[in-house]
Design a protein around this motif. Structure first.
Motif, PDB file in Angstrom:
ATOM      1  N   SER A  32       0.831  -1.212   0.000  1.00  0.00           N
ATOM      2  CA  SER A  32       0.000   0.000   0.000  1.00  0.00           C
ATOM      3  C   SER A  32       0.860   1.255   0.000  1.00  0.00           C
ATOM      4  N   THR A  33       1.953   1.209   0.725  1.00  0.00           N
ATOM      5  CA  THR A  33       2.851   2.357   0.758  1.00  0.00           C
ATOM      6  C   THR A  33       3.520   2.565  -0.596  1.00  0.00           C
ATOM      7  N   LEU A  34       3.917   1.485  -1.239  1.00  0.00           N
ATOM      8  CA  LEU A  34       4.598   1.601  -2.529  1.00  0.00           C
ATOM      9  C   LEU A  34       3.656   1.940  -3.669  1.00  0.00           C
ATOM     10  N   SER A  35       2.375   1.695  -3.517  1.00  0.00           N
ATOM     11  CA  SER A  35       1.446   1.960  -4.615  1.00  0.00           C
ATOM     12  C   SER A  35       1.403   3.440  -4.963  1.00  0.00           C
ATOM     13  N   ILE A  36       1.595   4.300  -3.991  1.00  0.00           N
ATOM     14  CA  ILE A  36       1.624   5.735  -4.275  1.00  0.00           C
ATOM     15  C   ILE A  36       2.807   6.065  -5.168  1.00  0.00           C
ATOM     16  N   ALA A  37       3.946   5.463  -4.899  1.00  0.00           N
ATOM     17  CA  ALA A  37       5.129   5.708  -5.722  1.00  0.00           C
ATOM     18  C   ALA A  37       4.963   5.142  -7.127  1.00  0.00           C
ATOM     19  N   LEU A  38       4.183   4.074  -7.283  1.00  0.00           N
ATOM     20  CA  LEU A  38       3.980   3.489  -8.601  1.00  0.00           C
ATOM     21  C   LEU A  38       2.976   4.279  -9.433  1.00  0.00           C
ATOM     22  N   VAL A  39       2.054   4.970  -8.797  1.00  0.00           N
ATOM     23  CA  VAL A  39       1.039   5.732  -9.518  1.00  0.00           C
ATOM     24  C   VAL A  39       1.557   7.106  -9.936  1.00  0.00           C
ATOM     25  N   ARG A  44       1.855  12.082 -13.421  1.00  0.00           N
ATOM     26  CA  ARG A  44       2.709  13.122 -13.987  1.00  0.00           C
ATOM     27  C   ARG A  44       2.486  13.236 -15.501  1.00  0.00           C
ATOM     28  N   VAL A  45       2.367  12.108 -16.194  1.00  0.00           N
ATOM     29  CA  VAL A  45       2.122  12.132 -17.640  1.00  0.00           C
ATOM     30  C   VAL A  45       0.707  12.612 -17.930  1.00  0.00           C
ATOM     31  N   MET A  46      -0.258  12.164 -17.136  1.00  0.00           N
ATOM     32  CA  MET A  46      -1.652  12.501 -17.402  1.00  0.00           C
ATOM     33  C   MET A  46      -1.920  13.992 -17.227  1.00  0.00           C
ATOM     34  N   PHE A  47      -1.327  14.609 -16.220  1.00  0.00           N
ATOM     35  CA  PHE A  47      -1.605  16.009 -15.933  1.00  0.00           C
ATOM     36  C   PHE A  47      -0.468  16.936 -16.348  1.00  0.00           C
ATOM     37  N   ALA A  48       0.390  16.487 -17.237  1.00  0.00           N
ATOM     38  CA  ALA A  48       1.504  17.321 -17.694  1.00  0.00           C
ATOM     39  C   ALA A  48       0.986  18.438 -18.578  1.00  0.00           C
ATOM     40  N   THR A  49       1.584  19.591 -18.429  1.00  0.00           N
ATOM     41  CA  THR A  49       1.251  20.709 -19.302  1.00  0.00           C
ATOM     42  C   THR A  49       2.326  20.807 -20.375  1.00  0.00           C
ATOM     43  N   VAL A  50       1.918  21.088 -21.582  1.00  0.00           N
ATOM     44  CA  VAL A  50       2.827  21.123 -22.711  1.00  0.00           C
ATOM     45  C   VAL A  50       3.134  22.570 -23.052  1.00  0.00           C
ATOM     46  N   ASP A  51       4.420  22.896 -23.113  1.00  0.00           N
ATOM     47  CA  ASP A  51       4.855  24.224 -23.518  1.00  0.00           C
ATOM     48  C   ASP A  51       4.916  24.255 -25.042  1.00  0.00           C
ATOM     49  N   PRO A  52       4.129  25.135 -25.696  1.00  0.00           N
ATOM     50  CA  PRO A  52       4.113  25.135 -27.170  1.00  0.00           C
ATOM     51  C   PRO A  52       5.472  25.419 -27.795  1.00  0.00           C
TER      52      PRO A  52
END
Length: 88
Positions: A32-39, A44-52
Motif C-alpha cells: 500500500s505504501t509503494l502503490s503511491i510511488a507506482l502511480v 505526472r504524464v496525465m496532468f503534464a502541461t505542454v509548452d508550445p
C-alpha cells in the motif's frame, strides 16, 4: 500466571496461522505504501502541461497525432476539471 501468559498458551495451536496473518499484514502495508510511488509517474504524464515552444513534441516525449491526440487532450481536460473543479 499473568493474563498475557494465558493468552499465549491459548494461542499455541494457532501460531502458524497467526504468523501467516502477521506476515500478510506486513506485506499489505508495504504494498500500500509503494502503490503511491507506482502511480506517481502515470499522474505526472496525465496532468503534464505542454509548452508550445518546447523542443520536445508533446508531454513527456509523447505526441499523439490526429484524432488520438484530440481524444487524449479531451480526456485529460475532462479529468482535470473533474478532479480539480469538483464541488464538495
Amino acid at each position: 500466571m499473568s493474563a498475557f501468559g494465558r493468552l499465549l498458551h491459548t494461542l499455541r495451536p494457532y501460531r502458524v496461522s497467526l504468523a501467516g496473518a502477521i506476515t500478510c499484514m506486513v506485506v499489505y502495508s508495504v504494498a500500500s505504501t509503494l502503490s503511491i510511488a507506482l502511480v506517481q509517474p502515470f499522474l505526472r504524464v496525465m496532468f503534464a502541461t505542454v509548452d508550445p515552444g518546447s523542443a520536445v513534441g508533446g508531454s513527456a516525449g509523447f505526441s499523439a497525432p490526429g484524432v488520438l491526440g484530440a481524444a487524449t487532450a479531451w480526456f485529460r481536460d475532462a479529468l482535470q476539471r473533474w478532479v480539480f473543479d469538483a464541488r464538495p
